[in-house]
Design a protein around this motif. Structure first.
Motif, PDB file in Angstrom:
ATOM      1  N   THR A 220      -4.949 -18.363  -3.186  1.00 24.42           N
ATOM      2  CA  THR A 220      -5.717 -18.436  -4.349  1.00 24.42           C
ATOM      3  C   THR A 220      -4.774 -18.220  -5.667  1.00 24.42           C
ATOM      4  O   THR A 220      -3.664 -17.474  -5.477  1.00 24.42           O
ATOM      5  CB  THR A 220      -6.834 -17.877  -4.305  1.00 24.42           C
ATOM      6  N   PRO A 221      -5.126 -18.583  -6.784  1.00 24.71           N
ATOM      7  CA  PRO A 221      -4.378 -18.152  -7.941  1.00 24.71           C
ATOM      8  C   PRO A 221      -4.404 -16.814  -8.132  1.00 24.71           C
ATOM      9  O   PRO A 221      -5.465 -15.979  -7.912  1.00 24.71           O
ATOM     10  CB  PRO A 221      -5.167 -18.615  -9.096  1.00 24.71           C
ATOM     11  N   ILE A 222      -3.230 -16.312  -8.678  1.00 26.55           N
ATOM     12  CA  ILE A 222      -3.088 -14.912  -8.768  1.00 26.55           C
ATOM     13  C   ILE A 222      -3.959 -14.354 -10.090  1.00 26.55           C
ATOM     14  O   ILE A 222      -3.522 -14.963 -11.133  1.00 26.55           O
ATOM     15  CB  ILE A 222      -1.695 -14.289  -8.746  1.00 26.55           C
ATOM     16  N   VAL A 223      -4.532 -13.350 -10.068  1.00 30.37           N
ATOM     17  CA  VAL A 223      -5.095 -12.607 -11.451  1.00 30.37           C
ATOM     18  C   VAL A 223      -4.710 -11.168 -11.643  1.00 30.37           C
ATOM     19  O   VAL A 223      -4.494 -10.484 -10.633  1.00 30.37           O
ATOM     20  CB  VAL A 223      -6.513 -12.642 -11.111  1.00 30.37           C
ATOM     21  N   GLU A 224      -4.198 -11.014 -12.626  1.00 32.55           N
ATOM     22  CA  GLU A 224      -3.847  -9.563 -12.882  1.00 32.55           C
ATOM     23  C   GLU A 224      -5.161  -8.834 -13.430  1.00 32.55           C
ATOM     24  O   GLU A 224      -5.810  -9.530 -14.638  1.00 32.55           O
ATOM     25  CB  GLU A 224      -2.886  -9.674 -14.245  1.00 32.55           C
ATOM     26  N   GLY A 257      -0.885 -21.815  -8.029  1.00 33.04           N
ATOM     27  CA  GLY A 257      -0.058 -23.134  -9.007  1.00 33.04           C
ATOM     28  C   GLY A 257      -0.977 -24.176  -9.512  1.00 33.04           C
ATOM     29  O   GLY A 257      -0.517 -24.858 -10.543  1.00 33.04           O
ATOM     30  N   ASP A 258      -2.258 -24.282  -9.081  1.00 34.09           N
ATOM     31  CA  ASP A 258      -2.937 -25.183 -10.042  1.00 34.09           C
ATOM     32  C   ASP A 258      -3.455 -24.819 -11.170  1.00 34.09           C
ATOM     33  O   ASP A 258      -3.726 -25.938 -12.283  1.00 34.09           O
ATOM     34  CB  ASP A 258      -4.405 -25.600  -8.898  1.00 34.09           C
ATOM     35  N   VAL A 259      -3.637 -23.440 -11.580  1.00 31.91           N
ATOM     36  CA  VAL A 259      -4.247 -23.151 -12.976  1.00 31.91           C
ATOM     37  C   VAL A 259      -3.157 -21.894 -13.488  1.00 31.91           C
ATOM     38  O   VAL A 259      -2.426 -21.311 -12.229  1.00 31.91           O
ATOM     39  CB  VAL A 259      -5.451 -22.520 -12.879  1.00 31.91           C
ATOM     40  N   PRO A 260      -2.989 -21.848 -14.508  1.00 33.40           N
ATOM     41  CA  PRO A 260      -2.072 -20.681 -15.092  1.00 33.40           C
ATOM     42  C   PRO A 260      -2.670 -19.209 -14.708  1.00 33.40           C
ATOM     43  O   PRO A 260      -3.732 -19.166 -14.491  1.00 33.40           O
ATOM     44  CB  PRO A 260      -2.294 -20.690 -16.566  1.00 33.40           C
ATOM     45  N   LYS A 261      -1.602 -18.344 -14.398  1.00 37.14           N
ATOM     46  CA  LYS A 261      -2.081 -16.999 -14.067  1.00 37.14           C
ATOM     47  C   LYS A 261      -3.003 -16.483 -14.880  1.00 37.14           C
ATOM     48  O   LYS A 261      -2.642 -16.617 -16.246  1.00 37.14           O
ATOM     49  CB  LYS A 261      -0.973 -16.139 -13.848  1.00 37.14           C
ATOM     50  N   GLN A 262      -4.119 -15.596 -14.922  1.00 37.94           N
ATOM     51  CA  GLN A 262      -5.074 -15.593 -15.719  1.00 37.94           C
ATOM     52  C   GLN A 262      -5.025 -13.807 -15.568  1.00 37.94           C
ATOM     53  O   GLN A 262      -4.628 -13.051 -14.768  1.00 37.94           O
ATOM     54  CB  GLN A 262      -6.570 -15.739 -15.331  1.00 37.94           C
ATOM     55  N   THR A 263      -5.314 -13.228 -16.730  1.00 35.34           N
ATOM     56  CA  THR A 263      -5.607 -11.712 -17.029  1.00 35.34           C
ATOM     57  C   THR A 263      -7.119 -11.670 -17.040  1.00 35.34           C
ATOM     58  O   THR A 263      -7.721 -12.063 -18.082  1.00 35.34           O
ATOM     59  CB  THR A 263      -4.625 -11.107 -18.238  1.00 35.34           C
ATOM     60  N   ARG A 264      -7.395 -10.736 -16.347  1.00 32.59           N
ATOM     61  CA  ARG A 264      -9.164 -10.085 -16.401  1.00 32.59           C
ATOM     62  C   ARG A 264      -8.948  -8.679 -16.478  1.00 32.59           C
ATOM     63  O   ARG A 264      -8.305  -7.873 -16.072  1.00 32.59           O
ATOM     64  CB  ARG A 264      -9.732 -10.392 -15.309  1.00 32.59           C
ATOM     65  N   GLY A 265     -10.184  -8.299 -17.443  1.00 29.52           N
ATOM     66  CA  GLY A 265     -10.329  -7.011 -17.607  1.00 29.52           C
ATOM     67  C   GLY A 265     -11.567  -6.211 -16.861  1.00 29.52           C
ATOM     68  O   GLY A 265     -12.376  -6.984 -16.681  1.00 29.52           O
ATOM     69  N   TRP A 266     -11.349  -5.023 -16.490  1.00 26.90           N
ATOM     70  CA  TRP A 266     -12.445  -4.570 -15.718  1.00 26.90           C
ATOM     71  C   TRP A 266     -13.488  -3.916 -16.839  1.00 26.90           C
ATOM     72  O   TRP A 266     -12.920  -3.030 -17.332  1.00 26.90           O
ATOM     73  CB  TRP A 266     -11.819  -3.444 -14.760  1.00 26.90           C
ATOM     74  N   ASP A 267     -14.564  -4.144 -16.359  1.00 30.38           N
ATOM     75  CA  ASP A 267     -15.762  -3.618 -17.372  1.00 30.38           C
ATOM     76  C   ASP A 267     -16.524  -2.580 -16.353  1.00 30.38           C
ATOM     77  O   ASP A 267     -17.340  -3.025 -15.605  1.00 30.38           O
ATOM     78  CB  ASP A 267     -16.834  -4.986 -17.636  1.00 30.38           C
ATOM     79  N   GLU A 268     -16.356  -1.356 -16.692  1.00 24.74           N
ATOM     80  CA  GLU A 268     -16.871  -0.447 -16.089  1.00 24.74           C
ATOM     81  C   GLU A 268     -18.481  -0.189 -15.786  1.00 24.74           C
ATOM     82  O   GLU A 268     -18.910   0.003 -14.775  1.00 24.74           O
ATOM     83  CB  GLU A 268     -16.107   0.909 -16.242  1.00 24.74           C
ATOM     84  N   ALA A 270     -20.379  -2.944 -16.492  1.00 29.16           N
ATOM     85  CA  ALA A 270     -21.182  -3.984 -15.712  1.00 29.16           C
ATOM     86  C   ALA A 270     -20.637  -4.109 -14.312  1.00 29.16           C
ATOM     87  O   ALA A 270     -21.359  -4.657 -13.691  1.00 29.16           O
ATOM     88  CB  ALA A 270     -20.862  -5.111 -16.572  1.00 29.16           C
ATOM     89  N   GLN A 271     -19.506  -3.375 -14.209  1.00 24.24           N
ATOM     90  CA  GLN A 271     -18.876  -3.216 -12.653  1.00 24.24           C
ATOM     91  C   GLN A 271     -18.530  -4.916 -12.476  1.00 24.24           C
ATOM     92  O   GLN A 271     -18.686  -5.321 -11.373  1.00 24.24           O
ATOM     93  CB  GLN A 271     -19.881  -2.826 -11.594  1.00 24.24           C
ATOM     94  N   ILE A 272     -17.797  -5.582 -13.393  1.00 31.75           N
ATOM     95  CA  ILE A 272     -17.245  -6.693 -13.144  1.00 31.75           C
ATOM     96  C   ILE A 272     -16.002  -7.015 -13.866  1.00 31.75           C
ATOM     97  O   ILE A 272     -15.785  -6.165 -14.755  1.00 31.75           O
ATOM     98  CB  ILE A 272     -18.432  -8.009 -13.481  1.00 31.75           C
ATOM     99  N   THR A 273     -15.327  -7.868 -13.514  1.00 33.26           N
ATOM    100  CA  THR A 273     -13.950  -8.360 -14.342  1.00 33.26           C
ATOM    101  C   THR A 273     -14.320  -9.624 -15.125  1.00 33.26           C
ATOM    102  O   THR A 273     -15.046 -10.538 -14.835  1.00 33.26           O
ATOM    103  CB  THR A 273     -12.967  -8.649 -13.319  1.00 33.26           C
ATOM    104  N   ARG A 274     -13.961  -9.432 -16.409  1.00 33.83           N
ATOM    105  CA  ARG A 274     -14.085 -10.392 -17.509  1.00 33.83           C
ATOM    106  C   ARG A 274     -12.588 -11.155 -17.885  1.00 33.83           C
ATOM    107  O   ARG A 274     -11.749 -10.338 -17.870  1.00 33.83           O
ATOM    108  CB  ARG A 274     -14.750  -9.974 -18.563  1.00 33.83           C
ATOM    109  N   PRO A 275     -12.671 -12.316 -17.872  1.00 35.21           N
ATOM    110  CA  PRO A 275     -11.479 -13.185 -18.435  1.00 35.21           C
ATOM    111  C   PRO A 275     -11.075 -12.667 -19.776  1.00 35.21           C
ATOM    112  O   PRO A 275     -11.808 -12.414 -21.032  1.00 35.21           O
ATOM    113  CB  PRO A 275     -11.838 -14.535 -18.518  1.00 35.21           C
ATOM    114  N   GLN A 276      -9.800 -12.325 -19.837  1.00 40.17           N
ATOM    115  CA  GLN A 276      -9.240 -11.984 -21.193  1.00 40.17           C
ATOM    116  C   GLN A 276      -8.240 -13.105 -21.867  1.00 40.17           C
ATOM    117  O   GLN A 276      -8.131 -13.508 -22.970  1.00 40.17           O
ATOM    118  CB  GLN A 276      -8.450 -10.495 -21.010  1.00 40.17           C
ATOM    119  N   ARG A 277      -7.204 -13.388 -20.981  1.00 41.17           N
ATOM    120  CA  ARG A 277      -6.279 -14.553 -21.616  1.00 41.17           C
ATOM    121  C   ARG A 277      -5.708 -15.090 -20.228  1.00 41.17           C
ATOM    122  O   ARG A 277      -5.401 -14.529 -19.060  1.00 41.17           O
ATOM    123  CB  ARG A 277      -5.136 -14.103 -22.720  1.00 41.17           C
ATOM    124  N   SER A 278      -4.917 -16.026 -20.611  1.00 42.08           N
ATOM    125  CA  SER A 278      -3.971 -16.731 -19.651  1.00 42.08           C
ATOM    126  C   SER A 278      -2.422 -15.671 -19.800  1.00 42.08           C
ATOM    127  O   SER A 278      -2.181 -15.225 -20.946  1.00 42.08           O
ATOM    128  CB  SER A 278      -3.345 -18.115 -20.017  1.00 42.08           C
TER     129      SER A 278
END
Length: 493
Positions: A220-224, A257-268, A270-278
């Motif tokens: 799957t696409p890598i997420v930071e 490789g299908d989509v750009p690598k994404q950065t997501r932030g951890w929301d403590e 809500a206990q979820i990750t949220r998209p931040q930027r490519s």
């Protein structure tokens, strides 16, 4: 998280930024002390004024090399500085001085304990390099002002970035790696690793390998994942993100490789990750050699001098404690995790009392509990290892039972006295063996029912005799009373 129950394999690599324990910044003389008023620890160099020239902090370089050696890395005899160009409000120069293609350390590994605690697993290290920190943006949306402020005290602080191979296979394993790395850095006195103060920050790269049914995997696409402020948060964030990625794959079918690598932030909250930027790639940073700093060279003599300062490292200490004092892997891990001074205290205690397991039990239970309750360090603990060893020798010799020994221990802590003085203050008197035997004989003679129950195989009934003995003479050793009473009963025809 039990990864064996999931229909995918988790792949994790970590990027750990560690603030080094130097008194001044990486390229100027400004203080790195935490907690100063905003923008009071800055100068023209660290805030990027035109015409200024950086000067490398040699202490930071030595700490980087020390870390690389402890992580079994290859140390570069020649490395250089590079400019990493990007534009954030808290980066006043518009670029960061870092290392790109010639880092100070390459390769290496850190061995971490497996879940059973008896084995280790080797996690590869890609690189360890030096760079300067950016400043800190403080956002005030929640206060209603909806503005941001900048504190540049942190700008220019020396950081060590440690990048692992994607060798970690579960969120729990990532947490274990970070715990072991922090312990190592503390032992090396490279960093205090205080996450609350920003001395250690973690970004995690995660994706999944999902079986296709023909013996192959699709990635799957890598997420930071960013914004994790504790090791437990790292574990929770990666657990959530793994499941989120799997559900996203089932929905979209996107592969690496299908989509750009994404950065997501951890929301403590809500206990979820949220998209931040490519995520930016290295080409986006337009790296080029730093023109204001000469390359760094390290001689063999310098390398050996730094190697001599490593000391005994946590993994080596664990093995030594287990072999020397016959304690379990768990016991050695608890002791080593308290730091080098606590290890020294335990070793002195074990040698002094002659029983490594007993010393481990008292160190972990009584000593550690007292340190935690009083908020003391082991250096502040008023009972020396020699004095506590004196107490434990009395327990081993049968002069004191464990309950009385703990009363004596408490008195030693409060009065800051020796075991002998505490025993005298408490009025504890050792009962003569002959007197103890006569007492047991009287109890057996006056308790025929209890004697009959013991003879019938109800050994717990002996507790009644022990209780009566303690009432008659509070100084008796309950264990010894039990031994003598059983011996006398078994000797009856």
């Amino acid at each position: 998280m039990n990864t064996s129950d999931t229909p995918y394999r988790i792949v994790i690599g970590l990027e750990v930024h560690v603030q080094l324990l130097t008194e001044s910044k990486l390229f100027c003389g400004c203080s790195t002390k935490f907690g100063a008023p905003p923008n009071t620890q800055t100068c023209p160099v660290c805030i990027g004024m035109p015409g200024v020239l950086p000067v490398m902090n040699r202490k930071a370089l030595e700490l980087a090399v020390k870390t690389g050696l402890a992580l079994n890395c290859e140390i570069a005899r020649f490395s250089k500085w590079d400019r990493k160009n990007y534009y954030y409000p808290d980066l006043p120069k518009g670029y960061q001085i870092s290392q790109y293609d010639l880092p100070i350390c390459r390769g290496g590994y850190l061995e971490i304990p497996t879940e059973n605690g008896e084995e280790t697993r080797r996690i590869g290290i890609i690189r360890v390099h030096l760079e300067e920190d950016a400043g800190k943006s403080m956002h005030d949306e929640k206060a209603g002002r909806a503005d941001s402020r900048i504190d540049l005290n942190r700008a220019g602080t020396p950081l060590l970035e440690i990048v692992t191979k994607p060798d970690l296979r579960s969120p729990t394993e990532a947490k274990t790696f970070l715990t072991e790395l922090k312990l190592l850095l503390n032992y090396l006195e490279v960093s205090d690793c205080n996450m609350q103060e920003g001395s250690l920050r973690v970004d995690a790269n995660i994706n999944l390998h999902i079986p296709t049914g023909d013996g192959k995997y699709v990635a799957t696409p890598i997420v930071e994942v960013k914004n994790m402020n504790s090791f437990r948060a790292v574990e929770r964030a990666l657990t959530y993100e793994a499941q989120r990625q799997y559900e996203a794959f089932l929905e979209t079918g996107h592969k690496l490789g299908d989509v750009p690598k994404q950065t997501r932030g951890w929301d403590e909250d809500a206990q979820i990750t949220r998209p931040q930027r490519s995520k930016e790639e290295s080409s986006d940073y337009r790296y080029f050699p730093e023109p204001d700093l000469v390359p760094v060279t390290i001689t063999e003599e310098e390398l050996e001098r730094i190697r001599a300062t490593l000391g005994e490292l946590p993994a080596e200490i664990r093995r030594r404690l287990q072999a020397t004092y016959r304690i379990t892997a768990y016991d050695s891990d608890v002791i080593v995790n308290q730091g080098r001074a606590f290890v020294d205290y335990y070793c002195c205690l074990a040698e002094g009392c002659g029983d490594g397991k007993m010393a481990a039990n008292w160190a972990q239970q009584d000593v550690l509990r007292t340190l935690n309750e009083r908020q003391w360090t082991i250096a502040q603990f008023p009972v020396s290892a020699d004095n506590l060893a004196e107490l434990l020798r009395k327990v081993r010799a049968g002069e004191l039972d464990t309950a009385k020994a703990r009363m004596v221990f408490a008195e030693m802590v409060e009065r800051r006295c020796s075991a002998a003085d505490a025993i005298q203050r408490l009025g504890i008197v050792q009962v003569d063996e002959g007197e103890l035997r006569r007492l047991c004989e009287e109890l057996i003679a006056t308790n025929p029912r209890v004697v009959a129950e013991v003879k019938a195989g109800k050994d717990k009934a002996i507790g009644s005799l022990v209780g009566q003995a303690k009432k008659r003479n509070p100084n008796v050793n309950p264990a010894r009373v039990k031994e003598i009473c059983l011996e006398l009963i078994q000797g009856q025809s």
